[in-house]
Design a protein around this motif. Structure first.
Motif, PDB file in Angstrom:
ATOM      1  N   SER A   1       0.943  -1.197   0.392  1.00 46.98           N
ATOM      2  CA  SER A   1       0.371   0.059  -0.154  1.00 46.98           C
ATOM      3  C   SER A   1       1.134   0.855   0.024  1.00 46.98           C
ATOM      4  O   SER A   1       1.851   1.356   0.549  1.00 46.98           O
ATOM      5  N   VAL A   2       0.657   1.491  -1.057  1.00 48.51           N
ATOM      6  CA  VAL A   2       1.812   3.816  -1.088  1.00 48.51           C
ATOM      7  C   VAL A   2       0.366   4.669  -0.658  1.00 48.51           C
ATOM      8  O   VAL A   2      -0.704   4.469  -1.690  1.00 48.51           O
ATOM      9  N   VAL A   3       1.109   5.195   0.536  1.00 46.33           N
ATOM     10  CA  VAL A   3       0.339   6.308   0.641  1.00 46.33           C
ATOM     11  C   VAL A   3       0.614   7.521   1.046  1.00 46.33           C
ATOM     12  O   VAL A   3       2.677   7.986   0.769  1.00 46.33           O
ATOM     13  N   ASP A   4       1.209   8.998  -0.536  1.00 46.21           N
ATOM     14  CA  ASP A   4       1.187   9.809  -0.001  1.00 46.21           C
ATOM     15  C   ASP A   4       0.830  10.430  -0.917  1.00 46.21           C
ATOM     16  O   ASP A   4      -0.005  10.609  -2.457  1.00 46.21           O
TER      17      ASP A   4
ATOM     18  N   ASP B   1       0.300  13.069  -5.981  1.00 41.00           N
ATOM     19  CA  ASP B   1      -0.206  11.593  -7.023  1.00 41.00           C
ATOM     20  C   ASP B   1       0.551  12.093  -8.344  1.00 41.00           C
ATOM     21  O   ASP B   1       0.455  10.217  -8.723  1.00 41.00           O
TER      22      ASP B   1
ATOM     23  N   ARG C   1       2.500   8.464  -6.521  1.00 36.79           N
ATOM     24  CA  ARG C   1       2.204   7.965  -6.672  1.00 36.79           C
ATOM     25  C   ARG C   1       1.621   6.392  -7.182  1.00 36.79           C
ATOM     26  O   ARG C   1       1.957   5.409  -7.632  1.00 36.79           O
ATOM     27  N   ARG C   2       1.654   7.580  -8.980  1.00 34.30           N
ATOM     28  CA  ARG C   2       1.387   6.339  -9.699  1.00 34.30           C
ATOM     29  C   ARG C   2       2.431   5.606 -10.447  1.00 34.30           C
ATOM     30  O   ARG C   2       1.955   4.422 -11.042  1.00 34.30           O
TER      31      ARG C   2
ATOM     32  N   GLN D   1       2.979   3.338  -8.391  1.00 34.91           N
ATOM     33  CA  GLN D   1       2.358   1.813  -8.282  1.00 34.91           C
ATOM     34  C   GLN D   1       3.027   0.954  -9.331  1.00 34.91           C
ATOM     35  O   GLN D   1       2.552  -0.058 -10.185  1.00 34.91           O
TER      36      GLN D   1
ATOM     37  N   ALA E   1      -3.138   2.040  -4.542  1.00 29.56           N
ATOM     38  CA  ALA E   1      -2.576   3.867  -3.809  1.00 29.56           C
ATOM     39  C   ALA E   1      -3.050   4.455  -3.138  1.00 29.56           C
ATOM     40  O   ALA E   1      -4.915   4.282  -3.909  1.00 29.56           O
TER      41      ALA E   1
ATOM     42  N   ALA F   1      -4.428   8.934  -1.392  1.00 25.18           N
ATOM     43  CA  ALA F   1      -3.947   9.652  -1.206  1.00 25.18           C
ATOM     44  C   ALA F   1      -3.511  10.364  -0.307  1.00 25.18           C
ATOM     45  O   ALA F   1      -2.939  11.839   0.174  1.00 25.18           O
TER      46      ALA F   1
ATOM     47  N   ASP G   1       4.759   8.427   3.504  1.00 25.15           N
ATOM     48  CA  ASP G   1       4.895   9.884   2.763  1.00 25.15           C
ATOM     49  C   ASP G   1       4.734  10.323   4.679  1.00 25.15           C
ATOM     50  O   ASP G   1       3.942   9.638   5.643  1.00 25.15           O
TER      51      ASP G   1
END
Length: 146
Positions: free
Chosen positions: A23-26, A29, A32-33, A36, A48, A50, A70
């Protein structure tokens, strides 16, 4: 969905299993993209978010094998998300990735159990090595011991 098939030669008896979720939390945008896409291209499952709040409300906490997080985000920051997960018993391996974090924030994250703390920009090799190392660590649900 990324699935991996284990052959008889590796002890998997031809069984299929789902790769762990990163799981990417940033709040950025583009970051994140990009991350991912990179993770998908390497055969990893990635989702991802936001914000920390989006992640917590997603229903994906239980299946997250590693969290790429992040530090500086509007609303709940990465360190607060790390604290909340620990307080509720979720011991998800965390790799922090930040461009603006202070040295004190880095020390705080590591003291609280982060697997790694990377600085943006980071090479894809360093990022992938950190995530793979985090994915082999146990992911404990509340009430479970490793």
């Amino acid at each position: 969905m990324n699935k991996t098939r284990l052959s008889d030669s590796d002890g998997g008896e031809g069984k299929t299993f789902e790769a762990p979720l990163v799981s990417v939390v940033d709040d950025d945008d583009l970051v994140r993209r990009s991350i991912q896409r990179l993770l998908h291209s390497c055969g990893l499952r990635a989702e991802a978010f936001a914000s920390a709040e989006d992640f917590l409300q997603s229903g994906r906490v239980a299946e997250t094998g590693c969290l790429l997080l992040d530090v500086s985000m509007p609303g709940m920051d990465g360190l607060e998300l790390q604290r909340r997960l620990a307080e509720t018993g979720w011991l998800i391996p965390i790799v922090f990735l930040s461009a603006r974090a202070s040295e004190e924030e880095e020390r705080q994250a590591i003291r609280a159990g982060a697997v790694n703390f990377l600085r943006k920009p980071v090479s894809k090799e360093v990022l992938l090595a950190a995530l793979r190392a985090a994915l082999v660590r146990p992911n404990n649900e509340p009430g479970k011991e490793s």
